[in-house]
Design an enzyme around this catalytic site. Structure first.
Site, mmCIF file in Angstrom:
data_model
loop_
_atom_site.group_PDB
_atom_site.id
_atom_site.type_symbol
_atom_site.label_atom_id
_atom_site.label_comp_id
_atom_site.label_asym_id
_atom_site.label_seq_id
_atom_site.Cartn_x
_atom_site.Cartn_y
_atom_site.Cartn_z
ATOM 1 N N GLY A 42 38.721 36.542 34.468
ATOM 2 C CA GLY A 42 37.770 35.944 35.409
ATOM 3 C C GLY A 42 37.967 36.576 36.769
ATOM 4 O O GLY A 42 39.082 36.615 37.302
ATOM 5 N N LYS A 43 36.891 37.083 37.363
ATOM 6 C CA LYS A 43 37.020 37.848 38.604
ATOM 7 C C LYS A 43 37.706 37.054 39.713
ATOM 8 O O LYS A 43 38.618 37.536 40.378
ATOM 9 C CB LYS A 43 35.648 38.341 39.052
ATOM 10 C CG LYS A 43 35.035 39.366 38.112
ATOM 11 C CD LYS A 43 33.711 39.881 38.633
ATOM 12 C CE LYS A 43 33.123 40.881 37.648
ATOM 13 N NZ LYS A 43 33.989 42.043 37.419
ATOM 14 N N GLY A 44 37.227 35.835 39.949
ATOM 15 C CA GLY A 44 37.799 35.065 41.045
ATOM 16 C C GLY A 44 39.257 34.729 40.829
ATOM 17 O O GLY A 44 40.077 34.811 41.751
ATOM 18 N N LEU A 231 34.699 53.067 44.666
ATOM 19 C CA LEU A 231 34.194 54.288 44.039
ATOM 20 C C LEU A 231 34.978 54.685 42.798
ATOM 21 O O LEU A 231 34.986 55.857 42.421
ATOM 22 C CB LEU A 231 34.240 55.436 45.062
ATOM 23 C CG LEU A 231 33.552 55.181 46.402
ATOM 24 C CD1 LEU A 231 33.876 56.282 47.405
ATOM 25 C CD2 LEU A 231 32.050 55.058 46.208
ATOM 26 N N GLY A 235 38.291 56.231 44.843
ATOM 27 C CA GLY A 235 38.814 55.364 45.880
ATOM 28 C C GLY A 235 37.801 54.369 46.409
ATOM 29 O O GLY A 235 37.086 53.719 45.645
ATOM 30 N N THR A 259 40.015 47.388 33.173
ATOM 31 C CA THR A 259 39.695 45.968 33.342
ATOM 32 C C THR A 259 40.515 45.366 34.478
ATOM 33 O O THR A 259 41.739 45.492 34.502
ATOM 34 C CB THR A 259 39.988 45.189 32.044
ATOM 35 O OG1 THR A 259 39.280 45.796 30.965
ATOM 36 C CG2 THR A 259 39.574 43.737 32.191
ATOM 37 N N ASP A 263 39.052 43.728 40.798
ATOM 38 C CA ASP A 263 39.624 42.466 41.263
ATOM 39 C C ASP A 263 40.948 42.693 41.978
ATOM 40 O O ASP A 263 41.251 42.033 42.980
ATOM 41 C CB ASP A 263 39.838 41.518 40.080
ATOM 42 C CG ASP A 263 38.554 41.201 39.348
ATOM 43 O OD1 ASP A 263 37.483 41.229 39.988
ATOM 44 O OD2 ASP A 263 38.610 40.941 38.134
#
Length: 320
Positions: A42-44, A231, A235, A259, A263
């Site tokens: 989960g990103k957050g 990017l 970077g 993955t 984040d």
């Protein structure tokens, strides 16, 4: 800042199931994968954990199901020293899930089922008010309801905290009211292109398609403090009003799985920005954390500690 920076995250949580494949299947095709891995994601949540591992004092608002995955999430946050007292547990929806295909070279393709993440609402924000009031910086992604993000950002703005919006997963135009409450935006190239394509309808300034600096300049007209366009292996680019652009290159690493790399960038960058580091140094921390996150399988298992990030900073090249 003599005390640890205080971050508050609107934290999506997912139960990640990833499989390594030689290539992605075509429509109707079944392939045999390998090295299946179930891990927290989960990103957050990933960003909150990375910030905590970098030394921030972190609290969060999240929605999880009343199930085993939700219990795993709460145990994880406790183990990471994160204040999860405002987390909502919903019997009506399962904890969010993500299906991840990791190609042989490490690139990933992800599909999420948000589940309980989408259940957050105004009453949950009210429960988190004391935590928001203590924050130096508030983090959000697009994996939770926009109305909740706006409400939290408005409370943060009232109390003088900075707001950072990571525009993932990618979508088109965002509400002007959310832009008005955003101090810093972090987007990858694809997300930045989608956002500026939507902005072109209301902003007559010409956009140079595919040029990261042009994309960042277009987004900078919409926020108060800074724009970062990440990017990948090249970077990240940082723009601030009245300042020359800064481009930071990552240290060389052996890529296993990308993955969670974005984040990791956000969590480390936000921690150092909130701590009062010079923006260029915060950018280097973010880029280095993102690179190190690519060296292991899964998101949370690969997030680096502050000492490991600091040890690789000299290898992070930078140019203005």
């Amino acid at each position: 800042m003599t005390r640890p920076p205080r971050l508050f995250a609107i934290a999506s949580y997912m139960r990640d199931l990833s499989v390594v494949v030689d290539r992605c299947p075509a429509a109707g095709e079944t392939l045999v994968g390998r090295d299946a891995l179930e891990a927290p994601g989960g990103k957050g949540s990933n960003q909150a954990i990375q910030a905590a591992r970098c030394g921030a004092q972190v609290s969060l608002l999240a929605g999880v199901g009343d199930d085993n995955s939700g219990a795993v999430a709460r145990a994880l946050w406790a183990a990471e020293g994160i204040d999860a007292s405002a987390v909502g547990v919903f019997a009506s929806d399962p904890t969010g899930q993500a299906l991840i295909l990791v190609e042989a070279e490490g690139e990933n393709r992800i599909v999420i089922a948000p589940g309980a993440n989408q259940r957050l609402q105004a009453a949950d924000v009210d429960r988190a008010r004391p935590l928001i009031a203590q924050a130096d910086l508030v983090l959000a992604t697009l994996e939770t309801p926009l109305a909740v993000t706006e409400q939290v950002f408005a409370l943060a703005r009232e109390r003088g905290a900075l707001t950072l919006l990571n525009t993932a997963p990618a979508r088109g135009e965002l509400p002007p009211s959310l832009w008005a409450l955003t101090d810093i935006v972090v987007a990858n190239e694809g997300e930045a292109a989608l956002l500026t394509a939507g902005a072109a309808a209301v902003d007559p300034a010409p956009l140079a398609g595919g040029d990261p600096q042009a994309l960042a300049e277009a987004l900078l007209r919409r926020v108060r403090r800074a724009v970062v366009v990440t990017l990948g292996e090249r970077g990240a680019l940082l723009l601030q009003p009245g300042q020359p652009p800064r481009h930071c290159l990552p240290p060389a690493v052996a890529v296993v799985d990308t993955t969670g790399a974005g984040d990791a960038f956000v969590g480390a960058f936000a921690c150092r920005w909130a701590a009062g580091d010079p923006p260029a140094l915060a950018l280097r921390h973010g880029v280095t954390a993102g690179a190190l996150a690519c060296t292991g399988r899964g998101a949370v298992p690969a997030l680096a500690r502050a000492s490991a990030i600091a040890a690789r900073l000299p290898d992070a090249g930078e140019r203005s």
